[in-house]
Design a protein around this motif. Structure first.
Motif, mmCIF file in Angstrom:
data_model
loop_
_atom_site.group_PDB
_atom_site.id
_atom_site.type_symbol
_atom_site.label_atom_id
_atom_site.label_comp_id
_atom_site.label_asym_id
_atom_site.label_seq_id
_atom_site.Cartn_x
_atom_site.Cartn_y
_atom_site.Cartn_z
ATOM 1 N N ARG A 96 0.823 -1.205 0.000
ATOM 2 C CA ARG A 96 0.000 0.000 0.000
ATOM 3 C C ARG A 96 0.859 1.258 0.000
ATOM 4 O O ARG A 96 0.538 2.243 -0.674
ATOM 5 N N LEU A 97 1.988 1.224 0.717
ATOM 6 C CA LEU A 97 2.846 2.409 0.720
ATOM 7 C C LEU A 97 3.566 2.569 -0.615
ATOM 8 O O LEU A 97 3.681 3.682 -1.138
ATOM 9 N N LEU A 98 4.043 1.470 -1.194
ATOM 10 C CA LEU A 98 4.686 1.554 -2.508
ATOM 11 C C LEU A 98 3.732 2.122 -3.552
ATOM 12 O O LEU A 98 4.101 2.988 -4.352
ATOM 13 N N GLU A 99 2.509 1.638 -3.545
ATOM 14 C CA GLU A 99 1.543 2.143 -4.526
ATOM 15 C C GLU A 99 1.191 3.602 -4.259
ATOM 16 O O GLU A 99 0.970 4.374 -5.194
ATOM 17 N N SER A 100 1.188 4.010 -2.995
ATOM 18 C CA SER A 100 0.907 5.409 -2.658
ATOM 19 C C SER A 100 2.020 6.330 -3.141
ATOM 20 O O SER A 100 1.774 7.510 -3.443
ATOM 21 N N ALA A 101 3.236 5.809 -3.214
ATOM 22 C CA ALA A 101 4.397 6.628 -3.564
ATOM 23 C C ALA A 101 4.718 6.615 -5.049
ATOM 24 O O ALA A 101 5.681 7.269 -5.472
ATOM 25 N N ASP A 110 0.562 10.674 5.376
ATOM 26 C CA ASP A 110 -0.542 9.737 5.549
ATOM 27 C C ASP A 110 -0.974 9.136 4.224
ATOM 28 O O ASP A 110 -0.897 9.788 3.176
ATOM 29 N N THR A 111 -1.424 7.907 4.285
ATOM 30 C CA THR A 111 -2.058 7.277 3.131
ATOM 31 C C THR A 111 -3.331 6.570 3.589
ATOM 32 O O THR A 111 -3.375 5.979 4.661
ATOM 33 N N ALA A 112 -4.342 6.669 2.748
ATOM 34 C CA ALA A 112 -5.600 5.951 2.989
ATOM 35 C C ALA A 112 -5.987 5.211 1.710
ATOM 36 O O ALA A 112 -7.165 5.040 1.424
ATOM 37 N N ILE A 113 -4.992 4.755 0.965
ATOM 38 C CA ILE A 113 -5.246 4.090 -0.307
ATOM 39 C C ILE A 113 -6.104 2.841 -0.078
ATOM 40 O O ILE A 113 -5.860 2.071 0.851
ATOM 41 N N PHE A 114 -7.107 2.669 -0.909
ATOM 42 C CA PHE A 114 -8.047 1.546 -0.812
ATOM 43 C C PHE A 114 -8.032 0.848 -2.170
ATOM 44 O O PHE A 114 -8.472 1.408 -3.171
ATOM 45 N N ILE A 115 -7.485 -0.363 -2.189
ATOM 46 C CA ILE A 115 -7.262 -1.079 -3.451
ATOM 47 C C ILE A 115 -8.312 -2.173 -3.595
ATOM 48 O O ILE A 115 -8.397 -3.082 -2.767
ATOM 49 N N ALA A 166 3.570 -0.194 -8.913
ATOM 50 C CA ALA A 166 4.881 -0.319 -8.273
ATOM 51 C C ALA A 166 5.345 -1.752 -8.109
ATOM 52 O O ALA A 166 6.548 -2.010 -8.129
ATOM 53 N N ILE A 167 4.444 -2.679 -7.905
ATOM 54 C CA ILE A 167 4.856 -4.013 -7.469
ATOM 55 C C ILE A 167 4.571 -5.061 -8.541
ATOM 56 O O ILE A 167 3.707 -4.894 -9.400
ATOM 57 N N LEU A 194 -7.868 -6.376 -1.609
ATOM 58 C CA LEU A 194 -6.587 -6.013 -2.226
ATOM 59 C C LEU A 194 -5.991 -7.190 -2.993
ATOM 60 O O LEU A 194 -5.564 -7.035 -4.147
ATOM 61 N N VAL A 195 -5.927 -8.370 -2.373
ATOM 62 C CA VAL A 195 -5.319 -9.506 -3.074
ATOM 63 C C VAL A 195 -6.180 -9.930 -4.265
ATOM 64 O O VAL A 195 -5.658 -10.411 -5.276
#
Length: 342
Positions: A258-263, A276-281, A289-290, A307-308
């Motif tokens: 979640r942090l990688l995708e936020s960045a 802060d991040t509130a990313i909802f996948i 990113a991944i 997410l998965v």
């Protein structure tokens, strides 16, 4: 999407109450984008990855953030979940109806906090008294904040102080462990080094909101919890270089993902991040990113199962979870792992 699409039946006996010993003896289900599901152990990881791949770990450290105290005669339970400043934390509170703004809560070991502000979600801002760092106060008075599906079945004990902490834990601030990394041991890391698999760390302070149920009927109506994270410039540069050289970035845990995708921008470039991040996948999300994810098995109807499913497809993950249940994999924080390679 309808939240009930992410529901499934899990026999209660599949919930792990203690980790595997040694940690890398845990089982691991390999879920490729296509082809058969295959059963492995976590210690097989060097054989399943390629030289040049990079594992990305979360180096957050879990603090003993669960407190039991008294407001007068009323028993108050508090689980800290987000730092506000040096003396203030936001906390989920049990028996919150007995609190009023300005009330003093007395915890064990001469630790006390003032209930400053109540919030719409039922949480409170607590201001700890005194001048000692709050982390020291928690070491005296707090317990490790085990997930409710474990804490509801047994008492927290001294073993959890180490069991619920990864070998990469450095930066204090999490109230839940990045559990995929609980499976790693120094011996496994050494074998990964020999195999040419790299590793990097970032920091995401996992909040107790990760265990909150999705109460909405549709994913579009769910409000995601906020967590604080950081990726420094040097780490971002190395991750971008590894990917440019053909290596795959494998997030160890949904928190790292979640942090990688936020960045990461639309151009696929990972940039330094602090905040802060509130990313909802959810399914339909385009990952930037991944290239893979190592993660434990998650709760039904949870944001993590969503997410998965976004990464691998809902039908694929429902089949993987059915396989894991039939083969008696152990689920949730202290349970077994899956390696998802789309």
């Amino acid at each position: 999407m309808r939240v009930d699409l992410f529901d499934f039946e899990l026999p209660p006996e599949r919930i792990a109450l203690r980790p595997a010993r040694p940690r890398d003896a845990a089982r691991m289900l390999l879920v490729p984008g296509q082809g058969a599901l295959t059963d492995h152990a976590v210690r097989d990881l060097p054989l399943l990855l390629r030289a040049g791949d990079v594992l990305v770990f979360n180096d957050t450290r879990v603090i003993p953030a669960q407190l039991e105290g008294l407001r007068g005669e009323a028993r108050i339970g508090a689980t800290l979940h987000k730092r506000i400043d040096l003396r203030r934390w936001q906390a989920f509170v049990r028996n919150a109806k007995r609190l009023r703004e300005g009330d003093r809560i007395a915890f064990p070991a001469d630790v006390a906090a003032i209930a400053e502000t109540g919030h719409d979600d039922g949480s409170w801002t607590l201001r700890f008294e005194g001048s000692e760092p709050v982390e020291l106060l928690l070491e005296r008075a707090g317990r490790m904040p085990l997930p409710p599906y474990i804490a509801g079945k047994r008492e927290t004990d001294d073993a959890d102080r180490s069991d619920y902490q990864t070998m990469f834990a450095r930066k204090e601030g999490a109230v839940a462990a990045p559990t995929a990394a609980l499976h790693f041991t120094p011996e496994l890391v050494e074998r990964l080094d020999i195999a040419g698999v790299g590793r990097e760390t970032l920091t995401l302070h996992v909040g107790a909101g990760t265990f909150l149920p999705v109460k909405a009927d549709d994913t579009a109506e769910h409000r995601m919890h906020v967590e604080w994270g950081r990726i420094n410039a040097a780490t971002a540069d190395r991750l971008n270089a590894a990917r440019a050289a053909g290596g795959r970035l494998i997030a160890v845990g949904t928190t790292s993902l979640r942090l990688l995708e936020s960045a990461t921008g639309e151009d696929g470039v990972i940039r330094p991040f602090e905040g802060d991040t509130a990313i909802f996948i959810t399914p339909g999300y385009r990952f930037r990113a991944i290239d893979g994810l190592m993660t434990n098995f998650h709760l039904p109807r949870s944001t993590l199962f969503m997410l998965v499913s976004a990464l691998m497809g809902l039908d694929r993950m429902r089949a993987a979870y059915a396989h894991a249940i039939a083969r008696e994999y152990r689920f949730y924080s202290y349970g077994d792992a899956s390696l998802l390679l789309p």
